[in-house]
Write a protein that holds these residues in place. Structure first.
Motif, PDB file in Angstrom:
ATOM      1  N   LEU A  97      70.662  15.938  66.682  1.00  0.00           N
ATOM      2  CA  LEU A  97      70.996  14.527  66.898  1.00  0.00           C
ATOM      3  C   LEU A  97      69.873  13.802  67.624  1.00  0.00           C
ATOM      4  N   TYR A  98      69.328  14.449  68.638  1.00  0.00           N
ATOM      5  CA  TYR A  98      68.248  13.834  69.407  1.00  0.00           C
ATOM      6  C   TYR A  98      67.039  13.543  68.516  1.00  0.00           C
ATOM      7  N   VAL A  99      66.635  14.533  67.736  1.00  0.00           N
ATOM      8  CA  VAL A  99      65.485  14.356  66.851  1.00  0.00           C
ATOM      9  C   VAL A  99      65.780  13.280  65.804  1.00  0.00           C
ATOM     10  N   THR A 100      67.000  13.261  65.310  1.00  0.00           N
ATOM     11  CA  THR A 100      67.365  12.266  64.302  1.00  0.00           C
ATOM     12  C   THR A 100      67.235  10.861  64.853  1.00  0.00           C
ATOM     13  N   TYR A 101      67.844  10.611  66.007  1.00  0.00           N
ATOM     14  CA  TYR A 101      67.888   9.239  66.516  1.00  0.00           C
ATOM     15  C   TYR A 101      66.654   8.817  67.296  1.00  0.00           C
ATOM     16  N   ARG A 102      65.871   9.758  67.815  1.00  0.00           N
ATOM     17  CA  ARG A 102      64.657   9.397  68.542  1.00  0.00           C
ATOM     18  C   ARG A 102      63.419   9.378  67.657  1.00  0.00           C
ATOM     19  N   ALA A 103      63.414  10.162  66.586  1.00  0.00           N
ATOM     20  CA  ALA A 103      62.208  10.263  65.760  1.00  0.00           C
ATOM     21  C   ALA A 103      62.451   9.870  64.304  1.00  0.00           C
ATOM     22  N   GLN A 104      63.448  10.450  63.689  1.00  0.00           N
ATOM     23  CA  GLN A 104      63.609  10.250  62.250  1.00  0.00           C
ATOM     24  C   GLN A 104      64.125   8.862  61.895  1.00  0.00           C
ATOM     25  N   VAL A 105      65.098   8.351  62.611  1.00  0.00           N
ATOM     26  CA  VAL A 105      65.621   7.017  62.299  1.00  0.00           C
ATOM     27  C   VAL A 105      64.538   5.947  62.467  1.00  0.00           C
ATOM     28  N   PRO A 106      63.781   5.951  63.585  1.00  0.00           N
ATOM     29  CA  PRO A 106      62.693   4.958  63.670  1.00  0.00           C
ATOM     30  C   PRO A 106      61.653   5.103  62.555  1.00  0.00           C
ATOM     31  N   LEU A 107      61.339   6.343  62.189  1.00  0.00           N
ATOM     32  CA  LEU A 107      60.383   6.562  61.099  1.00  0.00           C
ATOM     33  C   LEU A 107      60.946   6.043  59.781  1.00  0.00           C
ATOM     34  N   ASN A 108      62.218   6.290  59.524  1.00  0.00           N
ATOM     35  CA  ASN A 108      62.846   5.780  58.296  1.00  0.00           C
ATOM     36  C   ASN A 108      62.858   4.259  58.271  1.00  0.00           C
ATOM     37  N   LYS A 109      63.150   3.639  59.410  1.00  0.00           N
ATOM     38  CA  LYS A 109      63.149   2.168  59.478  1.00  0.00           C
ATOM     39  C   LYS A 109      61.743   1.617  59.236  1.00  0.00           C
ATOM     40  N   LEU A 110      60.747   2.283  59.794  1.00  0.00           N
ATOM     41  CA  LEU A 110      59.362   1.866  59.585  1.00  0.00           C
ATOM     42  C   LEU A 110      59.003   1.944  58.105  1.00  0.00           C
ATOM     43  N   MET A 111      59.377   3.040  57.471  1.00  0.00           N
ATOM     44  CA  MET A 111      59.054   3.207  56.056  1.00  0.00           C
ATOM     45  C   MET A 111      59.829   2.225  55.184  1.00  0.00           C
ATOM     46  N   THR A 112      61.057   1.886  55.572  1.00  0.00           N
ATOM     47  CA  THR A 112      61.831   0.892  54.830  1.00  0.00           C
ATOM     48  C   THR A 112      61.198  -0.494  54.970  1.00  0.00           C
TER      49      THR A 112
END
Length: 162
Positions: A97-112
């Motif tokens: 959960l930590y990795v998802t919300y601290r790293a992956q979600v921001p990266l996905n938003k950036l790519m979107t």
């Protein structure tokens, strides 16, 4: 059926689904996405990201809730192997959960956002590789957590028989 049994069932099923999702992302989607050119990559990401963002918070809440209920029902038996395995699986999930919300979600938003701005940074390939690396980390954590939950369940079944 007792609430603990339901919580155990839901937790194991959801963790298995999460492990399967991570496996498909790493083994099937990841290599395909990794070979895409910049425009195709942006298009694929702009389709998959909204689906992920809409579904996974609820899925994570159900999984975390079922793990928490199982944990609360088992806290009286804190010296048991089932409790130890459950705690280790919970630790894996919280890390995920930590990795998802601290790293992956921001990266996905950036790519979107790349689709909206029509501007890809020069390091877009590095970010794509970083995304796949995070998915591999998710895969490792979810598989380990799933195995730990199966071991906890097996330990529980074994002690109920004896």
């Amino acid at each position: 059926m007792k609430i603990r049994a339901w919580a155990r069932f839901v937790a194991i099923i959801c963790m298995g689904l999460l492990a399967g999702h991570s496996l498909s992302m790493v083994a099937i989607i990841g290599p395909a996405v990794n070979s895409l050119g910049p425009q195709s990559f942006v298009e694929v990401n702009s389709i998959t990201e909204p689906t992920f963002a809409a579904i996974f918070p609820y899925f994570f809440a159900v999984l975390l809730g079922s793990l928490a209920i199982w944990w609360i029902c088992l806290v009286k038996h804190w010296k048991s192997r089932e409790f130890l395995m459950l705690n280790l699986a919970l630790l894996c999930f919280v890390d995920q959960l930590y990795v998802t919300y601290r790293a992956q979600v921001p990266l996905n938003k950036l790519m979107t956002a790349w689709k909206q701005t029509h501007h890809l940074p020069s390091n877009w390939e590095h970010l794509r590789t970083e995304w796949l690396s995070m998915m591999k980390y998710h895969l490792a954590l979810s598989v380990v957590a799933f195995i730990l939950l199966l071991i906890a369940h097996h330990r529980r079944q074994k002690t109920e028989v004896l």
